[in-house]
Structure formats: structure tokens, C-alpha cells
Design a protein around this motif. Structure first.
Motif, short mmCIF file in Angstrom:
data_model
loop_
_atom_site.label_atom_id
_atom_site.label_comp_id
_atom_site.label_asym_id
_atom_site.label_seq_id
_atom_site.Cartn_x
_atom_site.Cartn_y
_atom_site.Cartn_z
N UNK A 266 0.87 -1.17 0.00
CA UNK A 266 0.12 0.13 0.01
C UNK A 266 0.88 1.29 -0.10
N UNK A 267 1.91 1.22 0.76
CA UNK A 267 2.86 2.51 0.79
C UNK A 267 3.56 2.55 -0.44
N UNK A 268 4.01 1.60 -1.21
CA UNK A 268 4.57 1.47 -2.46
C UNK A 268 3.53 2.35 -3.58
N UNK A 269 2.32 1.72 -3.49
CA UNK A 269 1.49 2.19 -4.52
C UNK A 269 1.22 3.78 -4.23
N UNK A 270 1.02 4.16 -3.09
CA UNK A 270 0.89 5.48 -2.94
C UNK A 270 2.32 6.58 -3.28
N UNK A 271 3.44 5.90 -2.90
CA UNK A 271 4.71 6.57 -3.50
C UNK A 271 4.73 6.40 -5.10
N UNK A 272 4.34 5.35 -5.45
CA UNK A 272 4.23 5.41 -7.02
C UNK A 272 3.37 6.44 -7.70
N UNK A 273 2.10 6.86 -7.05
CA UNK A 273 1.24 7.77 -7.46
C UNK A 273 1.68 9.05 -7.10
N UNK A 274 2.47 9.33 -6.34
CA UNK A 274 2.99 10.65 -5.83
C UNK A 274 4.47 11.19 -6.42
N UNK A 275 5.35 10.23 -6.30
CA UNK A 275 6.87 10.49 -6.64
C UNK A 275 7.10 11.01 -8.02
N UNK A 276 6.77 10.01 -9.22
CA UNK A 276 7.10 10.30 -10.26
C UNK A 276 6.67 11.59 -11.32
N UNK A 277 5.55 12.11 -10.56
CA UNK A 277 4.82 13.34 -11.20
C UNK A 277 5.47 14.46 -10.64
N UNK A 278 6.61 14.98 -10.91
CA UNK A 278 7.43 16.07 -10.24
C UNK A 278 6.97 17.50 -10.69
N UNK A 279 6.05 17.72 -11.52
CA UNK A 279 5.48 18.99 -11.78
C UNK A 279 5.84 19.57 -13.25
N UNK A 280 5.25 20.52 -13.52
CA UNK A 280 5.64 21.51 -14.69
C UNK A 280 4.54 21.59 -15.65
N UNK A 281 3.18 21.37 -15.05
CA UNK A 281 2.12 21.58 -15.88
C UNK A 281 0.65 21.58 -15.14
#
Length: 394
Positions: A266-281
Motif C-alpha cells: 500500500x505504501x509502495x502504491x501511494x509513493x508510485x502515485x506521488x513521486x514520479x509526477x514532479x510537476x511542470x504543468x
């Protein structure tokens, strides 16, 4: 006063680190005047608190009273500019959510989990049989979400190459004509499906059948909602699986931690959802009236980009935000939005990611990248900017 910076930012730190300019601007405050990729003026909101609040603020919307004069982020017919009728937008949005929400209720999603597990196991059987090396994008990240959404909606899986090409075209942020043509082809396909479902006469066979059988829902509306779900229901999950695997494998110790402790899923899924999207749009939204955002005056009609990626990397909320960490204390990310703009399909996406990474880590504990991170390529022409391939070995 210097000219506003223009999106997109140069990725000067590689694909797994935020652009230097992006982080420098974010450190200055939560709201910035910028130029979009097509040169139009916009407000870029990066602070977690501000993005979260504005996602649930009805003073922002996707429609514009003068759509041809509105600022745009790109050429995409779907996400490049205004959508919908300005006067009826909020009522239309409530209607759409009320029609779609029952099809993603927790009970229906729990019933779908067994099928997701079976589909995933089958793809991993094929991966194991073929042996290393492999492309995890074509072997798993791409086919699984397509198979799942096809079964849920009642879309023939054998049509996947066709509708995949149309969704890719519709999402093109660089070619307006291609995007509009892809959207038109997808909608035409949806109308044919609705007509077929009505002729089949089974009103509870799948989501499109149930929409077509709903009182007050015409063919065009059922087709539009069905094709929206087809697009949103696979494109974003394809990207999440690919990028999730990349971040787990490329961050020292994280893949081994998940493989050694299944309770981290569960922690892995939430970090997968959060971390790669680093912004810029951000998806374009328009001020329906004048408003203040963190002391900045936004005028009615202005383009406002709510950057959930930057908000998910707000250092005042997430400690060391650019680190991918399965042990990160739980803080709600904004990847699925918030409030009235919370993604209806979030439960399905979480199920797919939980199943995929649970099974993948259990069956391939020695999985590792098959190339240097710098050699990977991303599709810069579409909004989701997913991987084009993910070489792996084990």
C-alpha cells in the motif's frame, strides 16, 4: 520586471529529478505568472495547500465564456484548452459524476479484483516463459490496463490497437488536427458500441450497456462517457505502472524492500502515485470570476494551472520530496485530485497497481533495469508523458 518563464521546463537533471528552474520557482512561492508551451499567459499554482483548496473551488472550471479567445496550454483537443458549456458546466459535471459513480462503487471494484489478479498472473506467466531480457512496457504496463478497462466497459479487446491509436492521437499536445481527428474517431467508435449494446439487449452486461440503458441518457452521451472512461481508464494507469517500476528499480533498496516485505504494497502504491509526477504543468482551468490566490489577483477568464505534481513535491508538506521512499509517512497526495474533482476511477487504479506490484515483486524478486536510466525515452507529445519502453532483466 522579467518576462514570465515558459513551459515546459528544460529537464536539466535527467528524467528522475525535477528541473532546476521548476524547483527554484516553487521555492519562491505557490503562484507564478508563466507562459504556456504555445505562448499564452497563465497562472501556475504549485503549493500543496493552494492546489488542494482550488481543486474543490467552483470558481474555477474547464469551460470559458469565449473559448476561442482563451489561453491554451497546447494543441490537444482534450486537454489543451476550454471544454464544455460555460453556463451549464457545473450542472453537467454533477450529472456526469452521478451517472458514473455507481459503476466504480467499492463493491463493484472488489468484485473486479479477482479478474485483475488473473489477467496479471497470465501476463507474468508469459513474461517468465519468454525469459529475460524483456520490455516491461509491452509485456505488462500496456496490455494490463487495456484488458481491464475493456472488460469493465464492454469494449472488445481485439479492437485495442485501433482505439489505442485514437487515444494517443487525441492526447497529442503538439498537433491540433491530429488530436481532433483522434477524438472524432474515438467518439464514432463509441456510438457504434452503444448501438451494438442496445441491440444486444443485456442492460447489465458492462458499464457501457448500463449507461445505454439509463433513463435520460442518449446515444451521444453514453458514447462520450464510455470513451472518456476508455481513455482515462487505461492511459494514466499504463504510465503509472511503467514509471512505478522504474522508480522502484532505479532507487537503491526499494525493489528489494518490497520483494522482501509484501506488507509494504500500500505504501509502495501511494509513493508510485506521488513521486514520479514532479510537476511542470496541469490540466487547464479557467477563473469563472475574479479571485485571490495566495495574495495574487486572478481575473475572470484567466487560465489557471493546478499543478498536482508540484504540490506532491511541496517541501513544506513532504519531507525530502524528491526522494522515492516506501517508508515515507502517509500524507494524502493530490494525484487523483480532491473534493468535487477527485478521480472517480481512483479505486480501480489502486487495485491495478496493488495487484501488479504485489505479483511482480513476488515472482521476480531479482528484477533489475536492463539499461541506464539516461537511455530511457518518454513520449513528450502526450500529456501523460509515459515511457516508450522499459528494458528489464532478472
Amino acid at each position: 520586471m522579467p518576462d514570465p518563464v515558459q513551459l515546459p521546463f528544460q529537464q536539466d537533471n535527467g528524467p528522475m529529478r525535477p528541473a532546476s528552474l521548476l524547483r527554484a520557482l516553487q521555492a519562491q512561492g505557490p503562484v507564478h505568472a508563466i507562459r504556456t508551451a504555445v505562448g499564452d499567459p497563465a497562472w501556475w499554482v504549485t503549493g500543496y495547500d493552494e492546489v488542494r483548496r482550488l481543486l474543490d473551488d467552483d470558481r474555477l472550471g474547464r469551460a470559458h465564456p469565449e473559448p476561442e479567445r482563451a489561453s491554451r496550454t497546447g494543441k490537444s483537443a482534450l486537454f489543451g484548452g476550454p471544454m464544455g458549456d460555460f453556463d451549464n458546466e457545473q450542472a453537467d459535471h454533477r450529472r456526469m459524476r452521478s451517472l458514473l459513480q455507481p459503476h466504480f462503487a467499492p463493491k463493484r471494484m472488489r468484485a473486479l479484483r479477482d479478474r485483475v489478479e488473473a489477467l496479471t498472473a497470465g501476463l507474468l506467466d508469459e513474461l517468465a516463459a519468454a525469459g529475460p531480457p524483456a520490455d516491461l512496457h509491452t509485456a505488462l504496463a500496456l496490455p494490463l490496463p487495456i484488458a481491464v478497462i475493456c472488460e469493465l466497459l464492454g469494449v472488445p479487446y481485439e479492437d485495442r490497437a485501433q482505439f489505442r491509436a485514437w487515444t494517443q492521437a487525441a492526447a497529442d499536445i503538439t498537433d491540433r488536427a491530429r488530436s481532433e481527428q483522434g477524438l472524432a474517431e474515438l467518439f464514432g467508435y463509441g456510438r457504434q458500441l452503444v448501438a451494438r449494446k442496445r441491440a444486444d439487449g443485456d442492460p447489465d452486461a458492462d458499464v457501457i450497456s448500463r449507461l445505454a440503458a439509463t433513463d435520460g441518457v442518449g446515444d451521444d452521451e453514453a458514447a462520450a462517457m464510455g470513451m472518456f472512461l476508455l481513455f482515462a481508464g487505461h492511459e494514466t494507469t499504463v504510465t503509472a505502472i511503467g514509471e512505478g517500476a522504474l522508480w522502484l528499480l532505479a532507487t537503491p533498496g526499494q525493489w528489494e524492500a518490497l520483494a522482501g516485505d509484501p506488507s509494504l504494497i500500500d505504501a509502495a502504491v501511494e509513493e508510485i502515485l506521488r513521486a514520479p509526477r514532479m510537476g511542470g504543468g496541469g490540466i487547464p482551468r479557467y477563473a469563472r470570476t475574479d479571485l485571490e490566490v495566495a495574495g495574487i489577483h486572478v481575473r475572470a477568464g484567466d487560465l489557471v494551472l493546478l499543478d498536482t505534481g508540484s504540490a506532491n513535491h511541496d517541501a513544506s508538506v513532504f519531507a525530502d520530496p524528491d526522494r522515492f521512499d516506501l517508508d515515507r509517512p502517509a500524507v494524502p497526495h493530490l494525484t487523483f485530485g480532491h473534493g468535487v474533482r477527485y478521480c472517480i476511477g481512483a479505486p480501480l487504479a489502486r487495485i491495478e497497481l496493488q495487484v501488479v506490484f504485489s505479483q511482480l515483486a513476488a515472482r521476480f524478486p531479482t528484477l533489475r533495469l536492463g539499461c541506464a536510466v539516461e537511455e530511457l525515452t518518454f513520449n513528450a507529445d502526450v500529456l501523460t508523458r509515459g515511457l516508450t519502453a522499459l528494458p528489464v532483466t532478472w
